[in-house]
Scaffold this motif. Structure first.
Motif, PDB file in Angstrom:
ATOM      1  N   ASN A  31      22.308  25.031  10.144  1.00  0.00           N
ATOM      2  CA  ASN A  31      23.424  25.047   9.179  1.00  0.00           C
ATOM      3  C   ASN A  31      24.406  23.925   9.493  1.00  0.00           C
ATOM      4  N   ASN A  73      27.718  22.955  10.310  1.00  0.00           N
ATOM      5  CA  ASN A  73      28.990  23.464  10.795  1.00  0.00           C
ATOM      6  C   ASN A  73      29.863  22.350  11.354  1.00  0.00           C
ATOM      7  N   ASP A  95      21.857  33.192  11.643  1.00  0.00           N
ATOM      8  CA  ASP A  95      22.681  32.681  10.545  1.00  0.00           C
ATOM      9  C   ASP A  95      21.831  32.132   9.404  1.00  0.00           C
ATOM     10  N   ARG A 138      27.661  31.689  15.336  1.00  0.00           N
ATOM     11  CA  ARG A 138      26.911  31.233  14.157  1.00  0.00           C
ATOM     12  C   ARG A 138      26.957  32.285  13.043  1.00  0.00           C
ATOM     13  N   LEU A 167      30.374  31.839  11.474  1.00  0.00           N
ATOM     14  CA  LEU A 167      30.478  30.599  10.693  1.00  0.00           C
ATOM     15  C   LEU A 167      29.672  30.663   9.401  1.00  0.00           C
ATOM     16  N   SER A 168      28.594  31.427   9.405  1.00  0.00           N
ATOM     17  CA  SER A 168      27.736  31.484   8.221  1.00  0.00           C
ATOM     18  C   SER A 168      28.284  32.452   7.178  1.00  0.00           C
TER      19      SER A 168
END
Lengths: 387, 387
Positions: free
Chosen positions: A207, A209, B173, B229, B232-233
């Motif tokens: 992902n 970030n 994530d 993670r 954040l996801s």
């Protein structure tokens, strides 16, 4: 609250000296400074690792111009800064080039500091002091490193050394470095241990970030591993007067220190090697106060205060000792505000965190220590002002 | 101190069920159980990672024999245990085998718990409950995972799921897992997030430090990365009722949480995605109390208590809330005493740490929560006893 006269001292603030920036501009792979354009504007960008997210970060005069550093200090009420080269230092250079550049950059930084204005109100002190560099790269001769330490001793405004975690290739727990620790200890130079590599980035997933995971987690993990390896290798037993300052409040070391002690107790190969419980060594270390939260700083302070109880043979808690080993820092010029503002939120949050620490919020002498007096003591400048 | 009647409940205790041990014995590469001999004695050893230091660890009936688990509980005054398979679970299996084995092991664990003795003094409760397994491996169909969740819902003594950090290959994530989180949330199964892989071991250097670095640092780093993670996801934004229990007190997440928040604030790509400051989410999580030190636990509790102040829109600190999300655990059968002893130092240090937490040491109701009542509430068993 009674006022205590003390300077605000920043121990975590970086510079890319012009000579270093030129070295990075001449390179074609990371670390490098490159010209970046999106068709509309062109800017210089710093790429410190290959494959870095967002194609690196914009870089400008705040990275090398001393006036910008002084203006930043003035804005935030910082009286004195201990400036260090930013990562990755000389890590990427062959030994001979690292040696030459260390010598030149150390001279440049001495001049950068020696010609800085006097610290207003603190007689005899300058606004700027520095951490020098050692040519810590593979294939360097240990004697060359020792020579650089000798050179640093001759530079009056260089009060310490900043280093990464690789040593001369095998990490800081490489026994080959013992003569280096010995010479640093004898020279009373403070070692600022700072991360650069983080941990293997595949752990951070796919992902997008941005820089969050390598900076928020990878950096402190790297520091935690490095200082833990120093503890496990017995360096802190062999060089008990070595003064190590840990970036970002020691990363995760405080929170994992009792787990570390427990794991050691279950692994005789390590337990039999060390003089003390792992938690004892936290009381031998210095921690910058760059953690952005007051509960974090209070906790770090407590792990320092309790350390003496883990001395082999026993000891008692001194709750005041924690605040004598925490030192204000900003991480300038990193984490600039996203929008134009007089003060940087990253700096303000660290100042607020110090001022609202439990047990420190009501004790001006503890605040004075963390904000400035600890630094003056650590860098042997205290008696010049307070005699 | 007033006595509060409460069970001691262990939420972090592992088993290698006989069927799982047989699977590991049949293997020729890690993870495996092998016969190890030094010419004098032969023993079974568990090798969970290739190249593991010391050729793996001795393994015996304490890993699979239920009577040994119950005897360990009796010795330490533990009334109820929530037993989970130990790492690496099914991670190493092809999808079809993982699916079959998950089903069989979940049935086996249900029987292991259902036929356990009643918890003495706690009417209607058993001594043993369990965390089931999902076939979280690459190439598995999400519908197959959902089927396994449906099966777990039909097993009354399975109250949660233990999982590693890889998900179905790309980590937790991975958006592909959204239907899995949705089904777990709907089923009210507690997810116990537990490390296995650590971080790339080259970071630990060449010195022989036994298992210390991967266990003391690598394990908690892995958990910290995984839950960060998840934050954040946006998984915790999308599934706010998901109940995640973090191994080893959340690793380094509490100490790095304000740094994480600061890094996010400086990275709009992430900041714009999240509903709250990163520190808010710590108040949505559950933490085992396996940190071996009271200052560590006090600090974790404080980061939970302050979380509500970081809610978007604001909130107030509730200092009591921290102790409602910490749960006693032992990590049995790992970290056994090196010398024969009635009680395990690893367990005793965790119990002592809970009992001497600041703000908890003088509050029997907080101790009762952490030692047992939080677990009964989290696993929806509280009202069965306390009506």
């Amino acid at each position: 609250m009674a006022n205590i006269r003390h300077p605000i001292v920043d121990v975590h603030t970086h510079v890319y000296l012009p000579r270093y920036a030129a070295e990075l501009r001449a390179r074609t792979s990371a670390p490098r400074i490159l010209n970046w354009t999106n068709g509309v504007k062109t800017e210089e960008r710093l790429l410190i690792l290959d494959g870095e997210p967002s194609g690196g970060r914009p870089i400008g005069p705040q990275y090398w111009d001393r006036d910008e550093k002084l203006e930043f200090m003035r804005r935030h009420g910082i009286n004195i800064s201990f400036v260090s080269s930013a990562n990755p230092w000389l890590d990427f250079l062959p030994a001979d080039r690292a040696q030459t550049l260390a010598h030149e950059l150390n001279n440049n930084l001495e001049e950068y500091c020696a010609t800085s204005p006097p610290a207003e109100g603190f007689s005899g002190l300058k606004t700027l002091y520095g951490f020098g560099l050692l040519p810590l790269v593979p294939d360097v001769e240990v004697s060359t490193i020792i020579q650089t330490i000798e050179h640093l001793k001759s530079l009056p405004h260089i009060r310490g050394i900043i280093m990464g975690t690789k040593g001369i290739g095998k990490g800081l727990d490489d026994n080959t470095l013992d003569p280096v620790w010995d010479a640093i200890q004898a020279a009373r130079l403070v070692v600022f241990i700072h991360p650069h590599y983080g941990v293997d980035s595949t752990a951070f997933g796919e992902n997008d970030n941005g820089h969050v995971l390598p900076l928020a987690l990878g950096f402190p993990f790297e520091t935690t591993i490095a200082v833990t390896r120093l503890i496990l290798s017995g360096v802190l037993d062999r060089f008990p007067d070595l003064r190590l300052l840990l970036a970002h409040s020691g990363g995760a070391l405080p929170q994992l220190s009792s787990r570390l002690a427990s794991c050691i107790q279950h692994d005789p190969i390590v337990a039999n090697r060390l003089k003390h419980d792992a938690r004892y060594y936290l009381g031998q270390l210095y921690f910058d106060a760059v953690a952005y939260g007051s509960e974090e700083l209070t906790f770090v302070s407590q792990t320092i205060s309790r350390a003496s109880t883990f001395k082999n043979g026993g000891g008692t808690v001194d709750p005041a000792v924690g605040s004598t080993r925490l030192l204000f820092g900003t991480d300038h010029p990193f984490f600039p505000p996203l929008e134009a503002s007089q003060k940087w939120p990253s700096v303000e949050s660290n100042l607020a965190a110090i001022r609202s620490m439990a047990g420190v919020d009501s004790k001006p002498e503890h605040q004075a220590n963390i904000l400035g007096l600890n630094a003056l003591r650590l860098f042997d400048l205290h008696d010049q002002v307070y005699t």
